[in-house]
Each structure stands twice: as C-alpha cells, then as structure tokens.
Design a protein around this motif. Structure first.
Motif, short mmCIF file in Angstrom:
data_model
loop_
_atom_site.label_atom_id
_atom_site.label_comp_id
_atom_site.label_asym_id
_atom_site.label_seq_id
_atom_site.Cartn_x
_atom_site.Cartn_y
_atom_site.Cartn_z
N LEU A 84 1.02 24.10 -35.39
CA LEU A 84 1.28 23.99 -33.96
C LEU A 84 0.23 24.74 -33.14
CD1 LEU A 84 5.17 24.36 -33.94
CD2 LEU A 84 3.83 22.25 -33.73
N LEU A 85 -0.12 25.93 -33.61
CA LEU A 85 -1.13 26.70 -32.87
C LEU A 85 -2.49 26.04 -32.92
CD1 LEU A 85 -0.16 30.35 -33.92
CD2 LEU A 85 0.32 29.19 -31.75
N ALA A 86 -2.83 25.47 -34.09
CA ALA A 86 -4.12 24.79 -34.19
C ALA A 86 -4.16 23.55 -33.30
CB ALA A 86 -4.39 24.42 -35.65
N ALA A 87 -3.06 22.82 -33.25
CA ALA A 87 -3.02 21.64 -32.37
C ALA A 87 -3.18 22.04 -30.91
CB ALA A 87 -1.69 20.91 -32.57
N GLN A 88 -2.54 23.15 -30.52
CA GLN A 88 -2.69 23.60 -29.14
C GLN A 88 -4.12 24.05 -28.87
OE1 GLN A 88 -0.01 26.71 -28.07
NE2 GLN A 88 -0.68 26.80 -25.93
N ALA A 89 -4.76 24.72 -29.87
CA ALA A 89 -6.14 25.16 -29.69
C ALA A 89 -7.09 23.98 -29.57
CB ALA A 89 -6.55 26.06 -30.85
N LEU A 90 -6.87 22.95 -30.38
CA LEU A 90 -7.72 21.76 -30.28
C LEU A 90 -7.52 21.06 -28.95
CD1 LEU A 90 -7.39 20.29 -33.90
CD2 LEU A 90 -9.37 21.44 -32.88
N ASP A 91 -6.30 21.05 -28.46
CA ASP A 91 -6.04 20.43 -27.16
C ASP A 91 -6.75 21.18 -26.03
OD1 ASP A 91 -4.51 18.44 -25.53
OD2 ASP A 91 -3.64 20.29 -24.71
N ASP A 92 -6.75 22.52 -26.13
CA ASP A 92 -7.46 23.31 -25.12
C ASP A 92 -8.96 23.11 -25.20
OD1 ASP A 92 -5.01 24.25 -24.29
OD2 ASP A 92 -5.12 26.11 -25.47
N ALA A 93 -9.46 22.99 -26.43
CA ALA A 93 -10.91 22.84 -26.58
C ALA A 93 -11.41 21.45 -26.22
CB ALA A 93 -11.31 23.17 -28.01
N GLN A 106 -19.84 18.36 -10.98
CA GLN A 106 -18.97 19.43 -10.46
C GLN A 106 -18.25 20.09 -11.64
OE1 GLN A 106 -16.31 17.87 -7.55
NE2 GLN A 106 -17.94 17.40 -6.05
N PRO A 107 -18.57 21.37 -11.93
CA PRO A 107 -17.97 22.05 -13.09
C PRO A 107 -16.51 22.45 -12.82
CG PRO A 107 -19.34 23.57 -11.88
CD PRO A 107 -19.49 22.24 -11.19
N THR A 108 -15.78 22.66 -13.90
CA THR A 108 -14.43 23.23 -13.80
C THR A 108 -14.54 24.75 -13.79
OG1 THR A 108 -14.18 23.21 -16.20
CG2 THR A 108 -13.48 21.24 -15.02
N SER A 109 -13.42 25.39 -13.76
CA SER A 109 -13.44 26.85 -13.69
C SER A 109 -13.94 27.49 -14.97
CB SER A 109 -12.02 27.38 -13.39
OG SER A 109 -11.13 26.94 -14.40
N ASP A 110 -13.89 26.75 -16.07
CA ASP A 110 -14.33 27.33 -17.34
C ASP A 110 -15.83 27.24 -17.54
OD1 ASP A 110 -11.69 27.86 -17.89
OD2 ASP A 110 -11.39 25.97 -18.99
N CYS A 111 -16.50 26.45 -16.75
CA CYS A 111 -17.94 26.24 -16.98
C CYS A 111 -18.63 26.13 -15.63
CB CYS A 111 -18.16 24.98 -17.81
SG CYS A 111 -19.84 24.82 -18.45
N ALA A 133 -18.50 28.12 -25.43
CA ALA A 133 -17.61 29.11 -24.81
C ALA A 133 -16.15 28.66 -24.91
CB ALA A 133 -18.02 29.34 -23.36
N GLN A 134 -15.88 27.40 -24.68
CA GLN A 134 -14.52 26.88 -24.81
C GLN A 134 -14.01 27.01 -26.25
OE1 GLN A 134 -14.58 22.92 -23.21
NE2 GLN A 134 -13.99 23.62 -21.16
N ARG A 135 -14.90 26.75 -27.21
CA ARG A 135 -14.48 26.87 -28.62
C ARG A 135 -14.14 28.31 -28.98
NH1 ARG A 135 -16.60 27.83 -33.61
NH2 ARG A 135 -18.57 28.48 -32.68
N ARG A 136 -14.95 29.27 -28.50
CA ARG A 136 -14.65 30.67 -28.78
C ARG A 136 -13.33 31.09 -28.15
NH1 ARG A 136 -20.21 31.53 -27.65
NH2 ARG A 136 -19.61 32.26 -25.56
N MET A 137 -13.09 30.65 -26.95
CA MET A 137 -11.83 30.99 -26.30
C MET A 137 -10.63 30.39 -27.04
SD MET A 137 -12.90 30.55 -22.25
CE MET A 137 -11.19 30.73 -21.77
N ALA A 138 -10.80 29.13 -27.52
CA ALA A 138 -9.71 28.51 -28.27
C ALA A 138 -9.44 29.23 -29.58
CB ALA A 138 -10.03 27.03 -28.51
N LEU A 139 -10.54 29.64 -30.29
CA LEU A 139 -10.36 30.37 -31.54
C LEU A 139 -9.74 31.74 -31.31
CD1 LEU A 139 -13.65 29.47 -33.47
CD2 LEU A 139 -11.33 28.63 -33.89
N ASP A 140 -10.16 32.45 -30.24
CA ASP A 140 -9.56 33.75 -29.94
C ASP A 140 -8.07 33.61 -29.61
OD1 ASP A 140 -12.00 34.89 -30.35
OD2 ASP A 140 -12.54 34.99 -28.21
N GLY A 141 -7.73 32.59 -28.87
CA GLY A 141 -6.31 32.38 -28.57
C GLY A 141 -5.52 32.03 -29.82
#
Length: 439
Positions: A84-93, A106-111, A133-141
């Motif tokens: 479940l956590l991995a699925a959520q991380a992949l969804d965020d990434a 036009q960038p989003t707030s993450d980039c 950067a998004q991948r690192r944030m997903a892995l840290d979460g």
C-alpha cells in the motif's frame, strides 16, 4: 512371569527322575553329569518406556505452530502495508510537474525551474532534475511510513507474544508455586495439572510422584521416631521407679545411694532425649489445626517456668511482651519459648547475667525475641547450633545443660508454623534469638 512348571506337577523334571534330581538312594547323578541350572526368568523387571504417539501435542509442536503462525501473520501484514505504501509512493511520483498553457510552460509547486519559454535541451535537463526530486521525496515518504508501520507492528507483535508466552508458561508458574509451598515443609500439596498430555503435564505428574514418595518417606521416618520414642519410655520409666525405690530404702549403703543418684540422673537425661525426639518428630510437618495463640502469654508462661533456674544461677529475667496473636499450636509455641529461655539462662554469665524476653507485632508477622548475655559466640558457629545434638564448640552431648535438641525443636516448630528462627551474636557476648511467625 515365573515358569509355569513347578516341582509338584507331574510334568516336572523332578517327578520324572531327571539326573541330579534324586537323592543318594534315588540313583544320584548318572555318569557324573553336572546338575542342570534352573531356567532364567523370562520377565524383565525394568519398566518399559511409555510409547509416545506421533501426533502427541508436545510443547515443541505447539510452540512451532504458534511462532510459525505469528511470523506468517506478521509477514503478511508487513507485505500488505509495504504494498500500500509503495502504491501511494508511485502515485505521488507519477504526477506531472508542469503544464503548458498557450505555448508556455507553467510549473507546479514541486518544480519551480520549469517556467516560461525554454530551449528543448534546457527543458529536458530541468525536467529530469524535477523528476529526480519527486522520486527522492516519494522514497523518503515511503521510508518514513514504513518505519512507522514497522514500529507499530513490532509493538503489537511483542504484546501478542507476551500474552501467548504467559499462557504457555502458566503451568510452570503453578509448578513453581507448588514447589515453594513444599519447600516450606508442606508435603501435602500437589500440582495436579490439567490440560494436554505434553512435556509440562509429564513434568507435573513426575513431580507429584516424587512428592508422594517424599511424603511417604517422611511419614515413615516420623512414625519410626515416634514409635521408638514411645517404646523407650517404658523401660526408662521402669528404671526410674526402681532407682527411686532404691533411694527410698533407708538400709542402703552410701555407695549404693550415690550410684542410684548417678543412674537416676543418667536416666532422667535419657527421658529428656526421648521426649525431645518425640516432639521433634511431631513438629516436622506443617500444622493443619490452628487456633489463635497470644505469643506474649506463651512467652510469659515460659519465663515463669524458667524463673526458678534463673534465680539459682543469678540471672535476671526481663523484657516487654506486647499482646500478639498468631494462628498455631499453643503447646508447641510454649515449648519454643521455653527452650529459648532455658538456653539463654543456662548459657549465661556466672554473675550479673540477664535474659530479655520480648514480643512485638510487625507488619505481617509476630516476633519473639530472646536476648541474653553470655560467652562470645563466633558468627560461623551460629548455624551449627540449630543442628540436632550440636552445641557451641562440641558436636556430641556431653554436659548437663541439655540433650542438644532445644534449638532443633525451635526451628522445626517455627517452620511448621510457616515462620523462621534466626540467631545473631552480640558484640559483648551472648545471642539474640528471633522467631518470626506470620500473622
């Protein structure tokens, strides 16, 4: 089993006149042949081991199933949580970090690096940095959530394991409590464990069998001592009567009178020894019939009985005795106090000695204290004083102060009441004896 044939049956070798069976008139041994040895018994006196069924619910099997099931359940829960956590991380990434409106990025707030009109190489570089950067944030979460899930699962596993271990080991606690009660001289206790026929049940049954044998052995020993003491009373009483009659004879010579007095003193000492052995045998087991007894009254009675001997030896009797009630046998407790007071009077100073007898109630227990002046007692010899027929610096009876059973009887009676006795040497000489009894 014994052989089925017997010398009286018609089919035995003796009835058929086998060589070696007849006497000299019956022909003896034919041809000098050696006598036949009797057949060996076909039975085996050793106990056959009990066969263990293959599907016996042993502790090993139960623990294997328990811990295997726990690991399986924990692994399934952990796998589900990680999924479940991995699925959520992949969804965020997988979220797009920019959008294009009217040909502009036009960038989003993450980039924030993707903005305006950019060359293709710069756009791809910044896009790659943004995705990293998004991948690192997903892995840290994912790591943080996994650690929190692992911590919660560990707490639940330890709690569940503690509860299950308590259920599995509860029979051991029952065995330990019974063993502790038996150690307090209560040989009537039994475990009588119920449940599956596993190793703990077998240990409990073996322990109960051992207690049965110990109880029979102690009972037989006490019965023997009691019977022997009763049997010795009769000849000693007869000897005392004959000696007293001889002493009452006015025509007896002085030498005969002196011999009779010596023998009477020896006979009295033997009677005291028999009485002490009988009382020691009676006081070994824990008491069943208990009644309220005032320890202060018991101690006062003992002091009054020993007052004459104390005045003869010039020993002062003192002490404060507070009313303290315990559950026990008044006769045995009075003997405890009397033995302690008599010992304190006899093993005292030749002049200016004193004995303090006091009773007090403490939290959960009553204390009888007997303190006296006397010779200096080494601390390493204190324990030997409670052994039968042991005295200070002497191992066998050899004085006129007693038969060497006084403190042994005190210890036995105290244990029978669920209490204990201790001795502490005084710096100036003498001892402080304390008997503690539960309230």
């Amino acid at each position: 089993m014994a052989p089925s044939t017997s010398p009286e049956s018609p089919g035995t070798p003796a009835s058929r006149g086998t060589p070696g069976a007849a006497g000299p008139e019956g022909g003896g041994r034919s041809g000098g042949a050696p006598p036949r040895t009797p057949p060996k018994p076909s039975w085996d006196p050793r106990e056959t081991p009990r066969s263990l069924p293959l599907l016996r619910p042993t502790i090993r099997i139960r623990l294997t199933l328990l811990y295997g099931g726990m690991f399986l359940i924990a692994g399934m829960l952990l796998l589900t949580i990680i999924y479940l956590l991995a699925a959520q991380a992949l969804d965020d990434a997988s979220h797009v970090s920019f959008r294009i409106l009217n040909g502009e990025v036009q960038p989003t707030s993450d980039c924030q690096g993707l903005t305006g009109t950019l060359p293709s190489d710069v756009f791809m570089q910044r896009l790659s940095e943004c995705a990293e950067a998004q991948r690192r944030m997903a892995l840290d979460g994912l790591l943080r959530r996994s650690l929190l899930a692992l911590l919660g699962l560990a707490v639940a596993a330890f709690a569940f394991g503690y509860v299950m271990a308590g259920r599995v080991l509860s029979p051991l606690g029952r065995i330990t409590r019974t063993a502790r009660q038996v150690a307090g001289s209560d040989l009537h206790k039994r475990i009588e464990l119920e449940g599956p026929d596993d190793e703990l049940k077998e240990l409990s049954d073996t322990f109960d069998d051992m207690l049965d044998r110990l109880e029979r052995a102690f009972t037989a020993q006490q019965r023997f001592v009691g019977n022997a003491s009763h049997e010795l009373r009769t000849p000693l009483a007869i000897n005392r009567t004959l000696l007293e009659v001889q002493l009452a004879d006015p025509d007896a010579s002085p030498e005969l009178q002196q011999l009779a007095k010596t023998l009477l003193a020896t006979n009295e000492r033997s009677e005291q020894l028999v009485e002490g052995l009988l009382l020691l045998a009676r006081s070994e087991n824990e008491l069943v019939d208990r009644k309220p007894v005032d320890l202060a009254e018991v101690a006062s009675q003992a002091v009054e009985q020993a007052r004459g001997e104390a005045e003869t030896k010039g020993v002062e009797l003192r002490g404060v005795r507070q009313p303290t009630y315990v559950q026990g046998n008044g006769v045995l407790l009075e003997r405890v106090a009397l033995n302690l007071v008599q010992n304190a009077v006899r093993y005292n100073l030749r002049a200016g000695g004193w004995v303090s007898v006091s009773t007090e109630a403490q939290p959960g227990q009553a204390v009888l204290s007997v303190e006296n002046t006397g010779p200096v007692v080494p601390a390493y010899e204190v324990d030997n004083l409670f052994e039968p027929f042991r005295r200070l610096r002497t191992e066998r009876t050899g004085s006129d102060k007693g038969v060497g059973l006084g403190l042994s009887i005190v210890r036995s009676v105290a244990r029978a009441h669920g209490g204990a006795v201790s001795a502490v040497p005084r710096e100036d000489g003498g001892l402080v004896m304390r008997v503690t009894l539960p309230l």
